[in-house]
Design a protein around this motif. Structure first.
Motif, PDB file in Angstrom:
ATOM      1  N   LYS A  37     -54.363  23.224   8.209  1.00  0.00           N
ATOM      2  CA  LYS A  37     -54.659  22.126   9.132  1.00  0.00           C
ATOM      3  C   LYS A  37     -55.196  20.892   8.417  1.00  0.00           C
ATOM      4  N   TRP A  38     -55.957  21.086   7.336  1.00  0.00           N
ATOM      5  CA  TRP A  38     -56.534  19.923   6.661  1.00  0.00           C
ATOM      6  C   TRP A  38     -55.507  19.223   5.772  1.00  0.00           C
ATOM      7  N   LYS A  39     -54.584  19.978   5.159  1.00  0.00           N
ATOM      8  CA  LYS A  39     -53.514  19.329   4.405  1.00  0.00           C
ATOM      9  C   LYS A  39     -52.583  18.569   5.347  1.00  0.00           C
ATOM     10  N   LEU A  40     -52.312  19.150   6.503  1.00  0.00           N
ATOM     11  CA  LEU A  40     -51.479  18.456   7.479  1.00  0.00           C
ATOM     12  C   LEU A  40     -52.187  17.210   8.009  1.00  0.00           C
ATOM     13  N   PHE A  41     -53.501  17.306   8.195  1.00  0.00           N
ATOM     14  CA  PHE A  41     -54.257  16.141   8.656  1.00  0.00           C
ATOM     15  C   PHE A  41     -54.201  15.019   7.617  1.00  0.00           C
ATOM     16  N   TYR A  68     -60.672  24.296  15.871  1.00  0.00           N
ATOM     17  CA  TYR A  68     -59.718  25.388  15.676  1.00  0.00           C
ATOM     18  C   TYR A  68     -60.307  26.363  14.666  1.00  0.00           C
ATOM     19  N   PRO A  69     -60.454  27.642  14.989  1.00  0.00           N
ATOM     20  CA  PRO A  69     -61.245  28.549  14.141  1.00  0.00           C
ATOM     21  C   PRO A  69     -60.587  28.896  12.810  1.00  0.00           C
ATOM     22  N   GLU A  70     -59.269  28.820  12.698  1.00  0.00           N
ATOM     23  CA  GLU A  70     -58.583  29.218  11.474  1.00  0.00           C
ATOM     24  C   GLU A  70     -58.218  27.992  10.634  1.00  0.00           C
ATOM     25  N   ASP A  71     -57.991  28.223   9.333  1.00  0.00           N
ATOM     26  CA  ASP A  71     -57.518  27.138   8.466  1.00  0.00           C
ATOM     27  C   ASP A  71     -56.018  26.919   8.619  1.00  0.00           C
ATOM     28  N   GLU A  72     -55.297  27.972   8.971  1.00  0.00           N
ATOM     29  CA  GLU A  72     -53.855  27.882   9.118  1.00  0.00           C
ATOM     30  C   GLU A  72     -53.494  27.731  10.593  1.00  0.00           C
ATOM     31  N   LEU A  73     -52.777  26.652  10.909  1.00  0.00           N
ATOM     32  CA  LEU A  73     -52.264  26.475  12.267  1.00  0.00           C
ATOM     33  C   LEU A  73     -51.076  27.409  12.463  1.00  0.00           C
ATOM     34  N   SER A  74     -51.107  28.222  13.498  1.00  0.00           N
ATOM     35  CA  SER A  74     -50.041  29.177  13.762  1.00  0.00           C
ATOM     36  C   SER A  74     -49.898  29.353  15.260  1.00  0.00           C
ATOM     37  N   ASN A  75     -48.655  29.373  15.721  1.00  0.00           N
ATOM     38  CA  ASN A  75     -48.403  29.538  17.147  1.00  0.00           C
ATOM     39  C   ASN A  75     -48.792  30.932  17.630  1.00  0.00           C
ATOM     40  N   GLU A  76     -48.732  31.919  16.726  1.00  0.00           N
ATOM     41  CA  GLU A  76     -49.075  33.283  17.109  1.00  0.00           C
ATOM     42  C   GLU A  76     -50.567  33.434  17.425  1.00  0.00           C
TER      43      GLU A  76
END
Length: 427
Positions: A37-41, A68-76
């Motif tokens: 999420k931070w690299k995408l930001f 968002y609790p995780e570092d990786e954004l994931s639809n799952e």
């Protein structure tokens, strides 16, 4: 995503066809898509001008990502965050509620987030007996993840444009400096030429340089300035050649007038002449032949050879680069590379993927040139697992290029030979 997940806005906010289309397009996430999420930001920040968002809106997006609790954004894992207005305002550096609502609307309009309103307009989560989230209402980050590839490509393109614009500004500054000093040298040396017209044309071009330079308005001005500089250099070189020719003619005339055919030096060879005759009778070594070939004054002295610019590399055609490094084409705009600009855009994307720091790549562009630095990144990508640290390897090549100890040719030829190994002869 299923159609029933599309919810209309709560309260007085109206529903529109454009909002529905953005919602549907933004949540069409390919299976298995994840992003840090931070690299995408950071990519969103770099592509801010193309996305049409303000720095204050990015502050709100930063605050939403922190919930968002995780570092990786994931639809799952679910992509809905549900902070209260108070908590969201605190993490947005104390932004006022009215300002917060305005910039949330900007993020929705830009297609980076979407609203998932509850029946009563509140943001909350409903959990199951096992503690998992059954239903959440708030702001969905699904559009951000769905557009991740588009945003990263946009950021890479804008970064390549900035690098190209920076290079053009440097060339423009150097060209202006050269013209000013060449004009001063021509006036000081009293060189014949239409220097007043060139000076007037130069100052007229300076008045046309815009305060905000872009890739559209800067290249024509740079081309005209470089034409003026080339014309001045040619005039000065012609003057220098005429002076050298005049000096040689006067020296030859004096030599003929002072010659004496009955001179002792011609009738009776001295010690120096005998030694030279003995040297001429001996076979010449390869080194002597090489030195004699380099002497341009008839063997009376060796002309100093100036070393070329150490950091300047020989460039190769784009087709040769793509033939040696075909993997870089997958990272170009639309999955193809048709120009040097596309290659530099792809190189910025590959730099991010290989975790090469921006300062290392900018230093390589400064020393080698943007096109050659992009070629080196394509070669590093093509070599794949053979390089442990792409950033360290690029810095080493940059240092070697700065000392004149690195050339692109052997690297490209090695990759071409690896693709097409020679066929062994069968005895």
């Amino acid at each position: 995503m299923e159609s029933e997940s599309v919810t209309t806005p709560f309260g007085r906010r109206p529903m529109s066809l454009a909002l529905l289309l953005k919602h549907r397009r933004g949540e069409a996430i390919a299976a298995g898509t994840t992003r840090n999420k931070w690299k995408l930001f950071r990519s969103v920040c770099e592509a801010r001008a193309g996305l049409g968002v303000t720095d204050r809106a990015l502050t709100v997006l930063d605050a939403l990502l922190s919930f968002y609790p995780e570092d990786e954004l994931s639809n799952e894992k679910g992509l809905v965050v549900f902070p209260s207005n108070t908590q969201l305002s605190l993490r947005a550096r104390g932004m006022a509620a009215a300002t917060l609502r305005r910039h949330l609307a900007v993020l929705v309009e830009a297609g980076l987030i979407s609203r998932k309103d509850s029946p009563n307009g509140k943001r909350y989560v409903r959990r199951g007996r096992a503690g998992g989230i059954d239903e959440a209402y708030g702001f969905s980050l699904a559009p951000l993840l769905a557009r991740a590839s588009e945003i990263e490509a946009m950021a890479a393109g804008l970064a390549a444009d900035r690098q190209m614009l920076r290079t053009m500004k440097e060339r423009l500054t150097i060209c202006r400096r050269d013209i000013v000093k060449l004009l001063a040298a021509a006036v000081e040396e009293a060189v014949l030429g239409d220097w007043e017209r060139m000076s007037s044309l130069f100052h007229a071009l300076l008045q046309r340089i815009p305060k905000t330079a872009t890739l559209e308005n800067l290249p024509p001005l740079l081309e005209e300035l470089e034409t003026i500089r080339l014309s001045m250099i040619n005039s000065l070189e012609l003057h220098e050649k005429m002076q050298i020719a005049s000096t040689n003619e006067s020296q030859s005339e004096r030599h003929i007038q002072n010659s004496n055919p009955e001179s002792l030096s011609e009738s009776e060879p001295g010690l120096g002449t005998q030694q030279e005759a003995r040297r001429d009778d001996q076979p010449k070594t390869g080194r002597e032949n090489h030195d004699q070939g380099r002497r341009g004054d008839g063997g009376q002295g060796t002309r100093a050879v100036s070393r070329p610019d150490a950091g300047r590399l020989k460039s190769f055609p784009l087709g040769t680069v793509l033939q040696a490094c075909p993997d870089i084409a997958d990272y170009g705009p639309g999955g193809a590379i048709g120009s040097w600009r596309d290659l530099m855009t792809a190189a910025v994307t590959v730099r991010t993927m290989l975790r090469v720091s921006p300062p290392a790549y900018e230093e390589a562009c400064s020393v080698m040139g943007p096109e050659n630095a992009a070629t080196v990144m394509a070669c590093i990508l093509q070599r794949g697992g053979c390089i442990t640290s792409a950033g360290g390897y690029l810095r080493d090549l940059t240092r070697r290029a700065g000392r004149g100890e690195f050339a692109l040719g052997p690297m490209l030829m090695a990759l071409l030979r690896a693709k097409n190994p020679p066929i062994a002869e069968v005895s």
